[in-house]
Design a protein around this motif. Sequence first.
Motif, mmCIF file in Angstrom:
data_model
loop_
_atom_site.group_PDB
_atom_site.id
_atom_site.type_symbol
_atom_site.label_atom_id
_atom_site.label_comp_id
_atom_site.label_asym_id
_atom_site.label_seq_id
_atom_site.Cartn_x
_atom_site.Cartn_y
_atom_site.Cartn_z
ATOM 1 N N TYR A 96 0.840 -1.201 0.000
ATOM 2 C CA TYR A 96 0.000 0.000 0.000
ATOM 3 C C TYR A 96 0.878 1.255 0.000
ATOM 4 O O TYR A 96 0.620 2.192 -0.753
ATOM 5 C CB TYR A 96 -0.945 -0.008 1.201
ATOM 6 C CG TYR A 96 -1.948 1.130 1.191
ATOM 7 C CD1 TYR A 96 -2.895 1.224 0.172
ATOM 8 C CD2 TYR A 96 -1.953 2.086 2.188
ATOM 9 C CE1 TYR A 96 -3.828 2.257 0.151
ATOM 10 C CE2 TYR A 96 -2.881 3.123 2.182
ATOM 11 C CZ TYR A 96 -3.815 3.202 1.160
ATOM 12 O OH TYR A 96 -4.732 4.222 1.141
ATOM 13 N N GLN A 97 1.918 1.258 0.805
ATOM 14 C CA GLN A 97 2.820 2.407 0.842
ATOM 15 C C GLN A 97 3.501 2.603 -0.509
ATOM 16 O O GLN A 97 3.659 3.736 -0.972
ATOM 17 C CB GLN A 97 3.863 2.262 1.953
ATOM 18 C CG GLN A 97 4.666 3.526 2.180
ATOM 19 C CD GLN A 97 3.795 4.715 2.551
ATOM 20 O OE1 GLN A 97 2.998 4.640 3.482
ATOM 21 N NE2 GLN A 97 3.912 5.817 1.816
ATOM 22 N N ALA A 98 3.881 1.518 -1.166
ATOM 23 C CA ALA A 98 4.499 1.620 -2.499
ATOM 24 C C ALA A 98 3.522 2.227 -3.496
ATOM 25 O O ALA A 98 3.912 3.061 -4.328
ATOM 26 C CB ALA A 98 4.958 0.238 -2.971
ATOM 27 N N TRP A 99 2.262 1.830 -3.413
ATOM 28 C CA TRP A 99 1.254 2.392 -4.318
ATOM 29 C C TRP A 99 1.059 3.886 -4.026
ATOM 30 O O TRP A 99 1.017 4.700 -4.955
ATOM 31 C CB TRP A 99 -0.063 1.623 -4.171
ATOM 32 C CG TRP A 99 -1.135 2.156 -5.052
ATOM 33 C CD1 TRP A 99 -1.277 1.951 -6.396
ATOM 34 C CD2 TRP A 99 -2.204 3.021 -4.656
ATOM 35 N NE1 TRP A 99 -2.379 2.640 -6.861
ATOM 36 C CE2 TRP A 99 -2.959 3.305 -5.815
ATOM 37 C CE3 TRP A 99 -2.589 3.585 -3.451
ATOM 38 C CZ2 TRP A 99 -4.082 4.118 -5.793
ATOM 39 C CZ3 TRP A 99 -3.716 4.389 -3.429
ATOM 40 C CH2 TRP A 99 -4.443 4.649 -4.585
ATOM 41 N N ILE A 100 0.971 4.262 -2.750
ATOM 42 C CA ILE A 100 0.844 5.674 -2.364
ATOM 43 C C ILE A 100 2.050 6.465 -2.875
ATOM 44 O O ILE A 100 1.903 7.547 -3.448
ATOM 45 C CB ILE A 100 0.724 5.818 -0.822
ATOM 46 C CG1 ILE A 100 -0.571 5.205 -0.308
ATOM 47 C CG2 ILE A 100 0.870 7.270 -0.378
ATOM 48 C CD1 ILE A 100 -1.823 5.935 -0.675
ATOM 49 N N ASP A 101 3.252 5.921 -2.660
ATOM 50 C CA ASP A 101 4.485 6.607 -3.078
ATOM 51 C C ASP A 101 4.552 6.816 -4.587
ATOM 52 O O ASP A 101 5.208 7.750 -5.055
ATOM 53 C CB ASP A 101 5.719 5.840 -2.598
ATOM 54 C CG ASP A 101 5.885 5.875 -1.088
ATOM 55 O OD1 ASP A 101 5.235 6.718 -0.418
ATOM 56 O OD2 ASP A 101 6.665 5.041 -0.567
ATOM 57 N N SER A 102 3.855 5.975 -5.345
ATOM 58 C CA SER A 102 3.846 6.116 -6.807
ATOM 59 C C SER A 102 2.858 7.180 -7.276
ATOM 60 O O SER A 102 2.736 7.427 -8.472
ATOM 61 C CB SER A 102 3.495 4.780 -7.474
ATOM 62 O OG SER A 102 2.094 4.539 -7.435
ATOM 63 N N GLY A 103 2.145 7.791 -6.338
ATOM 64 C CA GLY A 103 1.117 8.755 -6.711
ATOM 65 C C GLY A 103 -0.092 8.086 -7.344
ATOM 66 O O GLY A 103 -0.833 8.716 -8.098
ATOM 67 N N GLY A 104 -0.280 6.809 -7.048
ATOM 68 C CA GLY A 104 -1.409 6.069 -7.606
ATOM 69 C C GLY A 104 -1.178 5.615 -9.036
ATOM 70 O O GLY A 104 -2.121 5.233 -9.725
ATOM 71 N N GLU A 105 0.065 5.623 -9.483
ATOM 72 C CA GLU A 105 0.371 5.267 -10.877
ATOM 73 C C GLU A 105 0.624 3.783 -11.088
ATOM 74 O O GLU A 105 0.339 3.264 -12.156
ATOM 75 C CB GLU A 105 1.582 6.072 -11.372
ATOM 76 C CG GLU A 105 1.314 7.564 -11.494
ATOM 77 C CD GLU A 105 0.265 7.920 -12.541
ATOM 78 O OE1 GLU A 105 0.197 7.250 -13.593
ATOM 79 O OE2 GLU A 105 -0.486 8.872 -12.293
ATOM 80 N N THR A 106 1.215 3.113 -10.092
ATOM 81 C CA THR A 106 1.487 1.686 -10.277
ATOM 82 C C THR A 106 0.178 0.906 -10.170
ATOM 83 O O THR A 106 -0.814 1.398 -9.647
ATOM 84 C CB THR A 106 2.489 1.165 -9.224
ATOM 85 O OG1 THR A 106 1.936 1.350 -7.927
ATOM 86 C CG2 THR A 106 3.826 1.855 -9.335
ATOM 87 N N ALA A 107 0.224 -0.306 -10.652
ATOM 88 C CA ALA A 107 -0.970 -1.152 -10.583
ATOM 89 C C ALA A 107 -1.263 -1.535 -9.137
ATOM 90 O O ALA A 107 -0.341 -1.706 -8.334
ATOM 91 C CB ALA A 107 -0.768 -2.410 -11.423
#
Length: 183
Positions: A96-107
């Motif tokens: 979840y943190q990785a997705w947040i850190d991507s600005g919602g760009e990663t799958a």
Amino acid sequence: MKWILIRHGQTRGNREHRYIGCRTDEPLSIDGIAQLEKGIYPPAAKIFVSPMKRCLETAALLYPGMPVEIIEDFRECDFGAFENKNYAELNGRADYQAWIDSGGETAFPGGESRAEFAARCVAAFERIGRQTADCALIAHGGTIMAIMEKYAHPPQGYFDFQVKNGDGFILDESGAYSPLKKP
């Protein structure tokens, strides 16, 4: 010709700030129904709708007795492992943190990326083609955001087009738009 883009009414998951995507087919909440019944929505000659129960129920409330054309690719994003969870349940998870850190760009883990989702929605909108009269599209916040990001002028980013349940935009053929006004 104008498009009336309307986000479905509130569901229990929306009220609880959950990621309710294409895997959870929940109905409108009692509050969501009441909210929609208070509004007055522009007339439409044709109704296009996501296949999800919350959108079909919204269409029946806003445009009673009118036939709808279900567009499968207008369904909400596949939130994968985050489906039906909220921030409090996901907080502290590395994915979840990785997705947040991507600005919602990663799958989403096991789901769609924003780019894949937006491409699906925009392609479906383009397949509908030109219409001869005002049409309503009853779908999800993300579906509306993807269409508006692509077609609205002046252009804005995807997240700039967030709308609350029962709200939306009126978009004309030139890309000019305005917020949906309800009394």
